[in-house]
Design an enzyme around this catalytic site. Structure first.
Site, PDB file in Angstrom:
ATOM      1  N   SER A  69       0.821  -1.209   0.000  1.00 12.87           N
ATOM      2  CA  SER A  69       0.000   0.000   0.000  1.00 12.87           C
ATOM      3  C   SER A  69       0.856   1.260   0.000  1.00 12.87           C
ATOM      4  O   SER A  69       2.028   1.248   0.369  1.00 12.87           O
ATOM      5  CB  SER A  69      -0.900   0.016   1.234  1.00 12.87           C
TER       6      SER A  69
HETATM    7  N1  SAH Z   1      -0.898  -4.869   3.995  1.00 12.53           N
HETATM    8  C1  SAH Z   1      -0.089  -5.191   2.840  1.00 12.53           C
HETATM    9  C2  SAH Z   1      -0.763  -4.856   1.534  1.00 12.53           C
HETATM   10  C3  SAH Z   1      -1.903  -5.757   1.299  1.00 12.53           C
HETATM   11  S1  SAH Z   1      -2.397  -6.052  -0.370  1.00 12.53           S
HETATM   12  C4  SAH Z   1       1.275  -4.557   2.912  1.00 12.53           C
HETATM   13  O1  SAH Z   1       1.576  -3.851   3.891  1.00 12.53           O
HETATM   14  O2  SAH Z   1       2.080  -4.790   2.008  1.00 12.53           O
HETATM   15  C5  SAH Z   1      -3.791  -7.055   0.044  1.00 12.53           C
HETATM   16  C6  SAH Z   1      -3.459  -8.460   0.481  1.00 12.53           C
HETATM   17  O3  SAH Z   1      -4.664  -9.056   0.893  1.00 12.53           O
HETATM   18  C7  SAH Z   1      -2.895  -9.322  -0.624  1.00 12.53           C
HETATM   19  O4  SAH Z   1      -1.651  -9.832  -0.272  1.00 12.53           O
HETATM   20  C8  SAH Z   1      -3.932 -10.447  -0.773  1.00 12.53           C
HETATM   21  O5  SAH Z   1      -3.371 -11.724  -1.036  1.00 12.53           O
HETATM   22  C9  SAH Z   1      -4.573 -10.438   0.599  1.00 12.53           C
HETATM   23  N2  SAH Z   1      -5.906 -11.025   0.652  1.00 12.53           N
HETATM   24  C10 SAH Z   1      -6.953 -10.875  -0.198  1.00 12.53           C
HETATM   25  N3  SAH Z   1      -8.008 -11.609   0.219  1.00 12.53           N
HETATM   26  C11 SAH Z   1      -7.615 -12.231   1.375  1.00 12.53           C
HETATM   27  C12 SAH Z   1      -8.246 -13.123   2.281  1.00 12.53           C
HETATM   28  N4  SAH Z   1      -9.492 -13.536   2.126  1.00 12.53           N
HETATM   29  N5  SAH Z   1      -7.532 -13.565   3.352  1.00 12.53           N
HETATM   30  C13 SAH Z   1      -6.263 -13.167   3.553  1.00 12.53           C
HETATM   31  N6  SAH Z   1      -5.613 -12.326   2.720  1.00 12.53           N
HETATM   32  C14 SAH Z   1      -6.278 -11.866   1.657  1.00 12.53           C
END
Ligand code: SAH
Length: 221
Positions: A69
């Protein structure tokens, strides 16, 4: 980018100052949050060619088609979460691990879960290298939360849901806060803050954001 003896890129002083200045100018004013973001080198969470852009206020691609992000959004979400040193936090969407590392400086314990094992394994290695023993990394579908570790003082979703997932609301302690992007659209969602009070749930809309969608089940990698 300069490197230290270990071969890891170092957080150069000027880039760091500019990074913190930009965060402040975009509304991240809480000194504990700024301190945590100063302590975590975003350059370690971005691989390859994109690492050179780690201190820009922009989201960047990571493995598995996901994104790390934008730093000011990480700051604003962390600030909205009002994390204290006694709190247990659940983050859904580990991604690169950057947000969890920031939270680890503010909370007692952070559980972070992602549906891609490849991402959680890489993030866990970083947490170990950075000596952040209060982060517990798990692979799984985080939309069900972690019933065995619940309730949580704070819950942060870093993937966009159409509605706040019921199991996560149920795992929020009374007095607890959950921050998450919600919306039907893939391109723009609303960041909301949910507070559980003795009377029920209070919802506050914070701003527009753009996140990857919350998906069901485990990822393939
Ligand atoms: N917080 C992260 C950015 C997240 S991007 C950082 O600091 O880099 C969003 C993430 O959510 C992705 O890695 C994706 O795989 C995850 N995601 C999406 N759906 C999900 C679910 N149901 N359970 C766990 N993770 C999930």
């Amino acid at each position: 980018m300069p490197h230290d003896d270990s071969g890891l890129p170092t957080y150069d002083a000027e880039a760091k100052m500019q990074f913190l200045f930009t965060l402040r100018s975009r509304g991240v004013t809480d000194t504990r949050v700024l301190g945590a973001m100063e302590a975590v080198d975003r350059g370690l969470f971005v691989q390859g060619a994109f690492a050179a852009r780690a201190y820009e206020d922009t989201p960047l691609p990571i493995a598995c088609g996901q994104t790390i992000s934008q730093p000011s959004i990480v700051g604003l979400m962390t600030q909205a979460l009002e994390v204290g040193p006694r709190h247990t936090v659940l983050e859904v969407g580990t991604g690169s691990g950057y947000q969890a590392a920031v939270l680890s400086h503010l909370a007692r314990r952070v559980y972070t879960v992602d549906r891609y094992r490849r991402l959680t394994q890489a993030a866990e290695k970083l947490f170990q290298a950075l000596s952040l023993p209060n982060v517990i990394t798990l692979s799984g579908d985080g939309s069900h939360g972690l019933p065995e570790q619940a309730p949580f003082d704070r819950i942060l979703l870093t993937a966009a849901a159409e509605d706040p997932p019921g199991p996560l609301l149920a795992q929020l302690r009374e007095g607890g806060i959950m921050v998450l992007p919600v919306g039907q659209s893939d391109t723009v969602q609303t960041l909301i803050k949910v507070r559980r009070t003795a009377e029920g749930l209070d919802y506050e809309e914070l701003r527009s954001v753009r996140f990857v969608p919350l998906m069901e089940g485990m990822g393939k990698e």
